[in-house]
Motif scaffolding. Structure first.
Motif, PDB file in Angstrom:
ATOM      1  N   ILE A  99      50.082  66.393  41.711  1.00 29.11           N
ATOM      2  CA  ILE A  99      48.754  66.646  42.270  1.00 29.11           C
ATOM      3  C   ILE A  99      47.842  65.433  42.044  1.00 29.11           C
ATOM      4  O   ILE A  99      47.087  65.040  42.936  1.00 29.11           O
ATOM      5  CB  ILE A  99      48.152  67.946  41.693  1.00 29.11           C
ATOM      6  CG1 ILE A  99      48.917  69.140  42.269  1.00 29.11           C
ATOM      7  CG2 ILE A  99      46.666  68.057  41.991  1.00 29.11           C
ATOM      8  CD1 ILE A  99      48.595  70.461  41.614  1.00 29.11           C
ATOM      9  N   ALA A 100      47.949  64.823  40.882  1.00 29.44           N
ATOM     10  CA  ALA A 100      47.166  63.606  40.613  1.00 29.44           C
ATOM     11  C   ALA A 100      47.577  62.497  41.581  1.00 29.44           C
ATOM     12  O   ALA A 100      46.731  61.771  42.111  1.00 29.44           O
ATOM     13  CB  ALA A 100      47.350  63.168  39.167  1.00 29.44           C
ATOM     14  N   PHE A 101      48.886  62.368  41.826  1.00 25.31           N
ATOM     15  CA  PHE A 101      49.372  61.377  42.786  1.00 25.31           C
ATOM     16  C   PHE A 101      48.815  61.651  44.184  1.00 25.31           C
ATOM     17  O   PHE A 101      48.409  60.728  44.890  1.00 25.31           O
ATOM     18  CB  PHE A 101      50.900  61.366  42.823  1.00 25.31           C
ATOM     19  CG  PHE A 101      51.453  60.674  44.040  1.00 25.31           C
ATOM     20  CD1 PHE A 101      51.468  59.291  44.112  1.00 25.31           C
ATOM     21  CD2 PHE A 101      51.926  61.405  45.119  1.00 25.31           C
ATOM     22  CE1 PHE A 101      51.955  58.651  45.251  1.00 25.31           C
ATOM     23  CE2 PHE A 101      52.408  60.769  46.253  1.00 25.31           C
ATOM     24  CZ  PHE A 101      52.427  59.391  46.316  1.00 25.31           C
ATOM     25  N   LEU A 102      48.782  62.931  44.595  1.00 24.44           N
ATOM     26  CA  LEU A 102      48.280  63.264  45.932  1.00 24.44           C
ATOM     27  C   LEU A 102      46.838  62.825  46.120  1.00 24.44           C
ATOM     28  O   LEU A 102      46.427  62.459  47.227  1.00 24.44           O
ATOM     29  CB  LEU A 102      48.404  64.770  46.198  1.00 24.44           C
ATOM     30  CG  LEU A 102      49.813  65.293  46.443  1.00 24.44           C
ATOM     31  CD1 LEU A 102      49.777  66.804  46.643  1.00 24.44           C
ATOM     32  CD2 LEU A 102      50.483  64.597  47.609  1.00 24.44           C
ATOM     33  N   ARG A 103      46.062  62.845  45.049  1.00 23.54           N
ATOM     34  CA  ARG A 103      44.660  62.419  45.130  1.00 23.54           C
ATOM     35  C   ARG A 103      44.533  60.926  45.429  1.00 23.54           C
ATOM     36  O   ARG A 103      43.604  60.500  46.102  1.00 23.54           O
ATOM     37  CB  ARG A 103      43.927  62.758  43.843  1.00 23.54           C
ATOM     38  CG  ARG A 103      43.698  64.240  43.682  1.00 23.54           C
ATOM     39  CD  ARG A 103      42.824  64.532  42.466  1.00 23.54           C
ATOM     40  NE  ARG A 103      42.815  65.953  42.222  1.00 23.54           N
ATOM     41  CZ  ARG A 103      43.282  66.535  41.125  1.00 23.54           C
ATOM     42  NH1 ARG A 103      43.751  65.809  40.126  1.00 23.54           N
ATOM     43  NH2 ARG A 103      43.245  67.841  40.996  1.00 23.54           N
ATOM     44  N   ILE A 104      45.464  60.128  44.921  1.00 22.62           N
ATOM     45  CA  ILE A 104      45.382  58.679  45.147  1.00 22.62           C
ATOM     46  C   ILE A 104      46.308  58.211  46.270  1.00 22.62           C
ATOM     47  O   ILE A 104      46.274  57.044  46.648  1.00 22.62           O
ATOM     48  CB  ILE A 104      45.661  57.885  43.846  1.00 22.62           C
ATOM     49  CG1 ILE A 104      47.087  58.129  43.348  1.00 22.62           C
ATOM     50  CG2 ILE A 104      44.631  58.213  42.787  1.00 22.62           C
ATOM     51  CD1 ILE A 104      47.511  57.177  42.247  1.00 22.62           C
ATOM     52  N   ARG A 105      47.113  59.114  46.817  1.00 19.54           N
ATOM     53  CA  ARG A 105      48.065  58.752  47.870  1.00 19.54           C
ATOM     54  C   ARG A 105      47.396  58.065  49.058  1.00 19.54           C
ATOM     55  O   ARG A 105      47.901  57.027  49.512  1.00 19.54           O
ATOM     56  CB  ARG A 105      48.833  59.993  48.330  1.00 19.54           C
ATOM     57  CG  ARG A 105      49.807  59.714  49.449  1.00 19.54           C
ATOM     58  CD  ARG A 105      50.487  60.989  49.924  1.00 19.54           C
ATOM     59  NE  ARG A 105      51.365  60.697  51.037  1.00 19.54           N
ATOM     60  CZ  ARG A 105      51.703  61.569  51.955  1.00 19.54           C
ATOM     61  NH1 ARG A 105      51.256  62.800  51.890  1.00 19.54           N
ATOM     62  NH2 ARG A 105      52.501  61.243  52.932  1.00 19.54           N
ATOM     63  N   PRO A 106      46.266  58.569  49.594  1.00 23.63           N
ATOM     64  CA  PRO A 106      45.664  57.868  50.742  1.00 23.63           C
ATOM     65  C   PRO A 106      45.306  56.409  50.428  1.00 23.63           C
ATOM     66  O   PRO A 106      45.525  55.527  51.260  1.00 23.63           O
ATOM     67  CB  PRO A 106      44.402  58.691  51.042  1.00 23.63           C
ATOM     68  CG  PRO A 106      44.726  60.058  50.518  1.00 23.63           C
ATOM     69  CD  PRO A 106      45.563  59.812  49.288  1.00 23.63           C
TER      70      PRO A 106
END
Length: 118
Positions: A99-106
């Motif tokens: 979930i933390a990765f998804l926040r910075i993915r863009p």
């Protein structure tokens, strides 16, 4: 028939790199890698498939860390990590990291030269 089906975003440079690595490690051909963008077959809503990583193992659809763990279990080198993720506490920690990765993915996608709209 593959042991695990994995759907990925073929327009995402990060995803393409990850899948390329997993394909190299999947020497048994145990995983069917399906590009959500390039393939018309989506077992669930396409937007949902693009928003999170999905896999099907033993007929069950999984997403996020659970989907990664299913993919890892199909690759002998990563199988111990995939088996460890069957522990609820471990899986919860992996899901929090995902979930933390998804926040910075863009942001990471922009840096890698891909689209950032997802």
């Amino acid at each position: 028939m593959a042991d695990v089906d994995v759907w990925f975003d073929g327009d995402c440079p990060l995803c393409r790199r990850e899948i390329a690595l997993m394909r190299r490690l999947d020497r048994r051909g145990a995983i069917a890698f399906i590009d959500v963008v390039g393939d018309g077959t989506c077992p669930i809503d396409r937007a949902e498939l693009l928003a999170r990583f999905h896999a099907r193992e033993d007929g069950r659809m999984l997403s996020g860390a659970a989907a990664f763990a299913a993919m890892w279990r199909a690759i002998p080198l990563l199988r111990p990590l995939g088996l460890l993720a069957r522990n609820r506490v471990v899986l919860r920690g992996l899901e929090a990291a995902y979930i933390a990765f998804l926040r910075i993915r863009p942001h990471l996608q922009r840096l890698a030269g891909g689209r950032a709209g997802v």
